[in-house]
Design a protein around this motif. Structure first.
Motif, PDB file in Angstrom:
ATOM      1  N   LEU A 113       0.866  -1.171   0.000  1.00 59.36           N
ATOM      2  CA  LEU A 113       0.000   0.000   0.000  1.00 59.36           C
ATOM      3  C   LEU A 113       0.903   1.221   0.000  1.00 59.36           C
ATOM      4  CD1 LEU A 113      -2.617  -1.025   2.738  1.00 59.36           C
ATOM      5  CD2 LEU A 113      -3.038  -0.893   0.278  1.00 59.36           C
ATOM      6  N   PHE A 114       0.905   1.977  -1.091  1.00 64.96           N
ATOM      7  CA  PHE A 114       1.641   3.230  -1.152  1.00 64.96           C
ATOM      8  C   PHE A 114       0.728   4.326  -0.625  1.00 64.96           C
ATOM      9  CE2 PHE A 114       4.206   0.880  -4.279  1.00 64.96           C
ATOM     10  CZ  PHE A 114       5.487   1.242  -3.870  1.00 64.96           C
ATOM     11  N   LEU A 115       1.102   4.884   0.518  1.00 66.29           N
ATOM     12  CA  LEU A 115       0.273   5.847   1.223  1.00 66.29           C
ATOM     13  C   LEU A 115       0.696   7.262   0.853  1.00 66.29           C
ATOM     14  CD1 LEU A 115      -1.888   6.426   3.418  1.00 66.29           C
ATOM     15  CD2 LEU A 115      -0.050   6.287   5.115  1.00 66.29           C
ATOM     16  N   GLY A 116      -0.115   7.924   0.041  1.00 61.64           N
ATOM     17  CA  GLY A 116       0.187   9.283  -0.379  1.00 61.64           C
ATOM     18  C   GLY A 116      -0.231  10.293   0.673  1.00 61.64           C
ATOM     19  N   LEU A 117       0.693  11.147   1.082  1.00 62.31           N
ATOM     20  CA  LEU A 117       0.395  12.199   2.049  1.00 62.31           C
ATOM     21  C   LEU A 117       0.040  13.470   1.285  1.00 62.31           C
ATOM     22  CD1 LEU A 117       3.320  11.482   4.537  1.00 62.31           C
ATOM     23  CD2 LEU A 117       0.978  10.586   4.588  1.00 62.31           C
ATOM     24  N   HIS A 118      -0.950  14.204   1.784  1.00 63.41           N
ATOM     25  CA  HIS A 118      -1.533  15.290   1.010  1.00 63.41           C
ATOM     26  C   HIS A 118      -0.726  16.588   1.084  1.00 63.41           C
ATOM     27  CE1 HIS A 118      -5.041  12.726   0.373  1.00 63.41           C
ATOM     28  NE2 HIS A 118      -5.315  13.560  -0.625  1.00 63.41           N
ATOM     29  N   PHE A 119       0.463  16.525   0.501  1.00 59.77           N
ATOM     30  CA  PHE A 119       1.195  17.727   0.166  1.00 59.77           C
ATOM     31  C   PHE A 119       0.760  18.140  -1.239  1.00 59.77           C
ATOM     32  CE2 PHE A 119       3.500  15.835   3.585  1.00 59.77           C
ATOM     33  CZ  PHE A 119       4.106  16.884   4.274  1.00 59.77           C
ATOM     34  N   VAL A 120       1.057  19.379  -1.628  1.00 57.33           N
ATOM     35  CA  VAL A 120       0.498  19.887  -2.880  1.00 57.33           C
ATOM     36  C   VAL A 120       0.991  19.136  -4.108  1.00 57.33           C
ATOM     37  CG1 VAL A 120      -0.008  22.203  -2.023  1.00 57.33           C
ATOM     38  CG2 VAL A 120       2.279  21.706  -2.928  1.00 57.33           C
ATOM     39  N   GLY A 121       2.096  18.406  -3.994  1.00 58.91           N
ATOM     40  CA  GLY A 121       2.606  17.641  -5.122  1.00 58.91           C
ATOM     41  C   GLY A 121       2.100  16.221  -5.192  1.00 58.91           C
ATOM     42  N   ILE A 122       1.024  15.903  -4.465  1.00 66.45           N
ATOM     43  CA  ILE A 122       0.566  14.509  -4.421  1.00 66.45           C
ATOM     44  C   ILE A 122       0.099  14.017  -5.789  1.00 66.45           C
ATOM     45  CG2 ILE A 122      -1.775  15.131  -3.686  1.00 66.45           C
ATOM     46  CD1 ILE A 122      -1.809  12.509  -2.060  1.00 66.45           C
ATOM     47  N   GLU A 123      -0.500  14.896  -6.584  1.00 67.11           N
ATOM     48  CA  GLU A 123      -0.979  14.469  -7.898  1.00 67.11           C
ATOM     49  C   GLU A 123       0.185  14.070  -8.800  1.00 67.11           C
ATOM     50  OE1 GLU A 123      -4.408  14.029 -10.597  1.00 67.11           O
ATOM     51  OE2 GLU A 123      -4.290  14.480  -8.472  1.00 67.11           O
ATOM     52  N   ALA A 124       1.194  14.926  -8.868  1.00 70.34           N
ATOM     53  CA  ALA A 124       2.383  14.599  -9.659  1.00 70.34           C
ATOM     54  C   ALA A 124       3.059  13.348  -9.117  1.00 70.34           C
ATOM     55  CB  ALA A 124       3.354  15.775  -9.653  1.00 70.34           C
ATOM     56  N   GLY A 125       3.145  13.250  -7.785  1.00 71.62           N
ATOM     57  CA  GLY A 125       3.795  12.100  -7.168  1.00 71.62           C
ATOM     58  C   GLY A 125       3.074  10.799  -7.465  1.00 71.62           C
ATOM     59  N   SER A 126       1.756  10.807  -7.377  1.00 76.10           N
ATOM     60  CA  SER A 126       0.979   9.591  -7.612  1.00 76.10           C
ATOM     61  C   SER A 126       1.089   9.124  -9.051  1.00 76.10           C
ATOM     62  CB  SER A 126      -0.489   9.834  -7.249  1.00 76.10           C
ATOM     63  OG  SER A 126      -0.641  10.158  -5.886  1.00 76.10           O
ATOM     64  N   ILE A 127       0.956  10.061  -9.994  1.00 75.36           N
ATOM     65  CA  ILE A 127       1.017   9.697 -11.407  1.00 75.36           C
ATOM     66  C   ILE A 127       2.399   9.161 -11.767  1.00 75.36           C
ATOM     67  CG2 ILE A 127       1.003  10.671 -13.744  1.00 75.36           C
ATOM     68  CD1 ILE A 127      -1.339  12.437 -12.843  1.00 75.36           C
ATOM     69  N   PHE A 128       3.452   9.818 -11.237  1.00 75.16           N
ATOM     70  CA  PHE A 128       4.795   9.375 -11.604  1.00 75.16           C
ATOM     71  C   PHE A 128       5.197   8.111 -10.857  1.00 75.16           C
ATOM     72  CE2 PHE A 128       9.421   9.809 -12.357  1.00 75.16           C
ATOM     73  CZ  PHE A 128       9.365   9.967 -13.727  1.00 75.16           C
ATOM     74  N   LEU A 129       4.663   7.901  -9.673  1.00 78.42           N
ATOM     75  CA  LEU A 129       4.902   6.632  -8.988  1.00 78.42           C
ATOM     76  C   LEU A 129       4.330   5.491  -9.804  1.00 78.42           C
ATOM     77  CD1 LEU A 129       5.714   4.824  -6.630  1.00 78.42           C
ATOM     78  CD2 LEU A 129       3.635   5.545  -5.423  1.00 78.42           C
ATOM     79  N   ASN A 130       3.128   5.667 -10.308  1.00 78.53           N
ATOM     80  CA  ASN A 130       2.515   4.663 -11.175  1.00 78.53           C
ATOM     81  C   ASN A 130       3.411   4.395 -12.392  1.00 78.53           C
ATOM     82  OD1 ASN A 130      -0.531   4.629 -13.184  1.00 78.53           O
ATOM     83  ND2 ASN A 130       0.800   2.967 -12.579  1.00 78.53           N
ATOM     84  N   TYR A 131       3.910   5.460 -12.997  1.00 80.73           N
ATOM     85  CA  TYR A 131       4.788   5.336 -14.166  1.00 80.73           C
ATOM     86  C   TYR A 131       6.089   4.618 -13.799  1.00 80.73           C
ATOM     87  CZ  TYR A 131       7.838   6.861 -18.010  1.00 80.73           C
ATOM     88  OH  TYR A 131       8.714   6.889 -19.064  1.00 80.73           O
ATOM     89  N   SER A 132       6.657   4.957 -12.651  1.00 82.16           N
ATOM     90  CA  SER A 132       7.958   4.419 -12.251  1.00 82.16           C
ATOM     91  C   SER A 132       7.897   2.940 -11.882  1.00 82.16           C
ATOM     92  CB  SER A 132       8.511   5.222 -11.068  1.00 82.16           C
ATOM     93  OG  SER A 132       8.654   6.581 -11.408  1.00 82.16           O
ATOM     94  N   LEU A 133       6.742   2.475 -11.479  1.00 86.37           N
ATOM     95  CA  LEU A 133       6.613   1.068 -11.095  1.00 86.37           C
ATOM     96  C   LEU A 133       6.597   0.135 -12.314  1.00 86.37           C
ATOM     97  CD1 LEU A 133       4.024   1.501  -8.230  1.00 86.37           C
ATOM     98  CD2 LEU A 133       6.253   0.397  -7.978  1.00 86.37           C
ATOM     99  N   HIS A 134       6.245   0.667 -13.483  1.00 87.32           N
ATOM    100  CA  HIS A 134       6.252  -0.111 -14.722  1.00 87.32           C
ATOM    101  C   HIS A 134       5.426  -1.401 -14.601  1.00 87.32           C
ATOM    102  CE1 HIS A 134       9.195   2.559 -16.490  1.00 87.32           C
ATOM    103  NE2 HIS A 134       9.984   2.394 -15.452  1.00 87.32           N
ATOM    104  N   ARG A 135       4.303  -1.262 -13.948  1.00 85.91           N
ATOM    105  CA  ARG A 135       3.398  -2.415 -13.835  1.00 85.91           C
ATOM    106  C   ARG A 135       1.998  -1.889 -13.538  1.00 85.91           C
ATOM    107  NH1 ARG A 135       6.241  -5.082  -8.758  1.00 85.91           N
ATOM    108  NH2 ARG A 135       7.911  -3.713  -9.431  1.00 85.91           N
TER     109      ARG A 135
END
Length: 294
Positions: A113-135
């Motif tokens: 479970l990747f727990l995103g903390l609500h800093f203002v960059g959470i949207e960029a972080g979530s999208i790029f985490l998805n991209y970086s996992l390559h799955r």
């Protein structure tokens, strides 16, 4: 019809901003945030109330400084949905640096479970985490009031291979994703009401805090890995900071497990206080008998 036209124009504008150099888009969002801060608004009052409650020892000048910086960051984050939703993968790679305590390329990554903390960059972080996992990943979202906007947001957030599910319908879906060894991204540090929540201290204030993360981790035999999307200074982009998996978690005590998240926030927020999501009514739900603060 006007609503559809307005949304179409807004999407067109975001797509236009996405092709501009990032520095121009970011400066436009920053300037718009500065301008809107000059206008009295309920959200501005929410920011000041949250900062007053969480940092009572701050001087009024410090509170005013952080409030204005945060408002500019918050408005800028909405403008930068343009790049996050419609910018190319190549552009995001140039803008987002990854600082990870977890090997995202590990083919044997345990249920997570990747727990995103609500800093203002959470949207960029979530999208790029998805991209970086390559799955294929799973991702939870809070439904929008407008179904058109919700469909656009779901589509763009899922563009690097994320299965999307509404937070309200999530438990069974999350457990299925974890059984399939899909990493799951979710956020829990907001006030979603008393369902599956408890009052847990947050900077010394009782805050209605979700207890679902610990229960999902236990039922899905999953590790919990917090992450933060940080906005870098001087319009340089973002840092996706992925922290170490929590040890000895969950404990089986729902309140103690929820407190673990708030304790982490109390450690991380003072590092970049202007970037936490203070425009959210974090203390909207109050303990029985206590008056509202907003």
């Amino acid at each position: 019809m006007l609503g559809r036209i307005g949304i179409a124009l807004a999407v067109g504008f975001l797509k236009f901003l996405a092709v501009l150099p990032y520095g121009i888009t970011a400066r436009f969002g920053d300037g718009l945030g500065w301008l809107l801060y000059q206008v009295p608004s309920s959200r501005k009052r929410v920011v000041h109330t949250n900062l007053r409650l969480c940092f009572p020892d701050w001087a009024p000048e410090r509170r005013e400084e952080v409030a204005q910086q945060h408002f500019r960051h918050a408005i800028r984050s909405y403008v930068e949905r343009s790049v996050q939703w419609f910018g190319s993968a190549k552009k995001l790679e140039k803008l987002i640096e990854v600082d990870s305590a977890v090997d995202l390329s590990d083919p044997n990554l345990p249920p997570t479970l990747f727990l995103g903390l609500h800093f203002v960059g959470i949207e960029a972080g979530s999208i790029f985490l998805n991209y970086s996992l390559h799955r294929q990943c799973g991702s939870l979202y809070q439904p929008f009031s407008n179904p058109q906007i919700e469909e656009i947001a779901k589509t763009q957030r899922a563009r690097f291979g994320a299965d999307m599910a509404s937070r309200a319908d999530s438990a069974r879906i999350v457990l299925r994703w974890l059984r399939d060894r899909k990493p799951v991204m979710l956020g829990a540090d907001m006030d979603y009401g008393m369902r599956n929540s408890a009052f847990v201290p947050f900077f010394g204030i009782p805050a209605c805090t979700l207890t679902a993360v610990g229960r999902l981790a236990k039922a899905g035999h999953a590790q919990v890995v917090p992450f933060i999307g940080e906005v870098l200074p001087n319009y340089k982009g973002y840092r996706l900071k992925i922290l170490k998996p929590w040890e000895n978690y969950p404990t089986g005590d729902d309140v103690a497990d929820a407190r673990r998240m708030n304790e982490l926030l109390e450690e991380q927020i003072p590092l970049i206080p202007e970037q936490y999501y203070w425009v959210h009514k974090r203390f909207k739900t109050r303990p029985p008998g206590e008056p509202g603060v907003y």
